[in-house]
Motif scaffolding. Sequence first.
Motif, mmCIF file in Angstrom:
data_model
loop_
_atom_site.group_PDB
_atom_site.id
_atom_site.type_symbol
_atom_site.label_atom_id
_atom_site.label_comp_id
_atom_site.label_asym_id
_atom_site.label_seq_id
_atom_site.Cartn_x
_atom_site.Cartn_y
_atom_site.Cartn_z
ATOM 1 N N VAL A 59 65.527 18.119 34.793
ATOM 2 C CA VAL A 59 66.005 18.221 36.178
ATOM 3 C C VAL A 59 67.293 19.033 36.219
ATOM 4 C CG1 VAL A 59 66.905 16.915 38.149
ATOM 5 C CG2 VAL A 59 64.926 16.053 36.899
ATOM 6 N N ARG A 60 68.194 18.768 35.245
ATOM 7 C CA ARG A 60 69.453 19.517 35.190
ATOM 8 C C ARG A 60 69.197 21.007 34.965
ATOM 9 N NH1 ARG A 60 73.954 18.542 30.518
ATOM 10 N NH2 ARG A 60 72.139 19.121 29.262
ATOM 11 N N ASP A 61 68.252 21.329 34.074
ATOM 12 C CA ASP A 61 67.927 22.739 33.814
ATOM 13 C C ASP A 61 67.434 23.431 35.083
ATOM 14 O OD1 ASP A 61 68.647 22.474 31.198
ATOM 15 O OD2 ASP A 61 66.597 22.287 30.430
ATOM 16 N N LYS A 62 66.564 22.747 35.810
ATOM 17 C CA LYS A 62 66.023 23.358 37.034
ATOM 18 C C LYS A 62 67.094 23.503 38.108
ATOM 19 C CE LYS A 62 61.106 22.359 36.612
ATOM 20 N NZ LYS A 62 59.913 21.731 37.215
ATOM 21 N N LEU A 63 68.017 22.531 38.176
ATOM 22 C CA LEU A 63 69.129 22.662 39.121
ATOM 23 C C LEU A 63 70.003 23.860 38.764
ATOM 24 C CD1 LEU A 63 70.543 19.092 39.912
ATOM 25 C CD2 LEU A 63 69.699 20.766 41.539
ATOM 26 N N TYR A 64 70.259 24.021 37.460
ATOM 27 C CA TYR A 64 71.048 25.165 36.994
ATOM 28 C C TYR A 64 70.352 26.472 37.381
ATOM 29 C CZ TYR A 64 73.347 28.388 33.760
ATOM 30 O OH TYR A 64 74.026 29.454 33.213
ATOM 31 N N ASN A 65 69.048 26.542 37.119
ATOM 32 C CA ASN A 65 68.290 27.756 37.449
ATOM 33 C C ASN A 65 68.265 28.009 38.954
ATOM 34 O OD1 ASN A 65 67.672 28.247 34.760
ATOM 35 N ND2 ASN A 65 65.772 27.052 34.829
ATOM 36 N N THR A 66 68.146 26.925 39.725
ATOM 37 C CA THR A 66 68.137 27.056 41.189
ATOM 38 C C THR A 66 69.457 27.649 41.671
ATOM 39 O OG1 THR A 66 66.675 25.140 41.399
ATOM 40 C CG2 THR A 66 67.881 25.806 43.372
ATOM 41 N N ARG A 67 70.558 27.130 41.134
ATOM 42 C CA ARG A 67 71.877 27.624 41.533
ATOM 43 C C ARG A 67 72.066 29.087 41.138
ATOM 44 N NH1 ARG A 67 76.861 24.881 38.622
ATOM 45 N NH2 ARG A 67 76.057 26.166 36.926
ATOM 46 N N GLU A 68 71.698 29.442 39.892
ATOM 47 C CA GLU A 68 71.908 30.816 39.423
ATOM 48 C C GLU A 68 70.990 31.805 40.125
ATOM 49 O OE1 GLU A 68 74.473 31.705 37.436
ATOM 50 O OE2 GLU A 68 74.945 29.610 37.885
ATOM 51 N N ARG A 69 69.756 31.398 40.386
ATOM 52 C CA ARG A 69 68.839 32.290 41.106
ATOM 53 C C ARG A 69 69.357 32.558 42.521
ATOM 54 N NH1 ARG A 69 63.629 34.265 41.781
ATOM 55 N NH2 ARG A 69 62.777 33.958 43.868
#
Length: 656
Positions: free
Chosen positions: A65-75
């Motif tokens: 979940v943390r990885d996807k949140l990170y990717n969501t923010r960076e994208r």
Amino acid sequence: MMAANLYYSQIEDLMFELSMWRCSDELRARALQLHSASKKDAKHYIEFWKQIPPNEPFRVILGDVRDKLYNTRERTRQLLSNGISDIPEEVTFTNVDEFLEPLELCYRSLCSTGDQPIADGSLLDFMRQVSTFGLSLVRLDIRQESDRHTDVVDAITRHLGIGSYKEWSEEQRQAWLLSELQGKRPLFGPDLPKTDEVRDVLDTFHVISELPADNFGAYIISMATAASDVLVVELLQRECHVKKPLRVVPLFEKLADLEAAPAALARLFSINWYRNRIDGKQEVMIGYSDSGKDAGRLSAAWALYKAQEDLIKVAKEFGVKLTMFHGRGGTVGRGGGPTHLAILSQPPDTIHGSFRVTVQGEVIEQSFGEEHLCFRTLQRFTAATLEHGMRPPVAPKPEWRALLDEMAVVATKEYRSIVFQNPRFVEYFRSATPELEYGRMNIGSRPSKRKPSGGIESLRAIPWIFAWTQTRFHLPVWLGFGGAFKHVMEKDIRNLHMLQQMYNEWPFFRVTIDLVEMVFAKGDPGIAALYDKLLVSDDLWAIGEQLRANYGETKDLLLQVAGHKDLLEGDPYLKQRLRLRDSYITTLNVCQAYTLKRIRDPNFHVNLRPHLSKESSTKPAAELVKLNPTSEYAPGLEDTLILTMKGIAAGMQNTG
């Protein structure tokens, strides 16, 4: 992006907390799958920066979940900066359900293994936050005028060679729109001729289609008048490939539109396609600001009350749950007032445990600016909503309705005879208030006018109310009440007793009268006379004198109806606060009036008196006051005017 940042730290807190290895088979299988698919080169996290071992299954799930949140923010960051991103959408969260699913999995696992007290702690709080605020923190409502949609469809029909949509009758419009909604052919392509206004509307729909549906709430059609206004938006959503269409909310604002709203809604509900589309739920917005500007406060309040009753009847007839959306402003002239009383004064059966209301401008800071204010405001909304459902307000008696119907006609006639039919009223209004200067300053959220040219009808409700508030005259709030009271009392003196009975027994009427009484307590016709003396030409003074006479007569009649000898005698606390505030606001009013005089008449000079302060300063005035170098006025005047406007508005509070 802000939501991802806020959630990010809470996910890491949960990773610290949920360290246990015992879990359900469902969660263990997911954790093993994620662990085997995870890459060795983990991101540069401060906490849990190494690959999480499979014997910590909750941390494996939350780490993903943390990885996807990170990717969501960076994208999101890359898209905002460059318009493109090298992070694929598949490794991000695109909707709130994707975000909630692994959290719900953790919750089910904890409950099934005997750890429900842990599940009901931080994890459940976090799930509630995500459910409430989603990935965007706040859902954005889209709002556009019905005429702008009409222009788009007119451009389409002309391009197709089938005539001008604008010239069609309402029946023709509905028939064509329904045939297109039930068909599958595309209506237009890239070759559609577009004006800037048409392009702007279509670009909005295209942006809606490109962004996640969770980012948006309702599509509100301001100045809605008929069923076709709603069908047009449904068609444009389909044509612009909006995957999950937004719910469409008609906003009925003017007096005639409010009266026609039940018929428009009944027509929509009689269409099978539309009933299937809404799935038994409809939202309707009613506008307090423009209805008040169109017909005066008394007539608008009564029209809004009756419109809600009739809309609820139509919804019940077709088995649709109707949610009322109240488009209130912060001022009394725009439907504002104490939250608790405003809700309790709504007609019976119109809330049913849920409703929507706008919170605008300075009211946001007053009601939600600090944590304790926020909780108190939410408690007031909740308490009043529950009380309205459990102990519904009194329904008006037939004779009360008849009397108020008669008063509304008289009030509207008096209001419009002055505001719209007096050929020199617009000239007087612009001279006697700071409306022109307000329009030229960039201190509002929207342009002061819907159209650059035009009179009162094109002026937005905010500057209309704001201008009269600045002069302490509050004309839009009380104009019409005096004529209505005088008419029914002269017709039959027993009507005074009936009005007093209505005030004592009917919450809607009492709240309406009390709010106007409060506005009178904050008003001062002497201040308005000063503005007239300094700013209005001699040949327009008669208008101001007539209005001030009307002000005094209306105040006296209103006190008779309320059974009061003096203003605010039932609220001594507010009366004392206003008395303390008065000297400060009066000083600001005088300063503003003379500042406006100097702005409008460069030859006008004020004789400066010696400073009251005995302290001397070696710094020149230009260094003591930061002047606005871009102002079109003489140095210091615009800054002074803005400061007085803010000070008077703060002193007036809910009438500012």
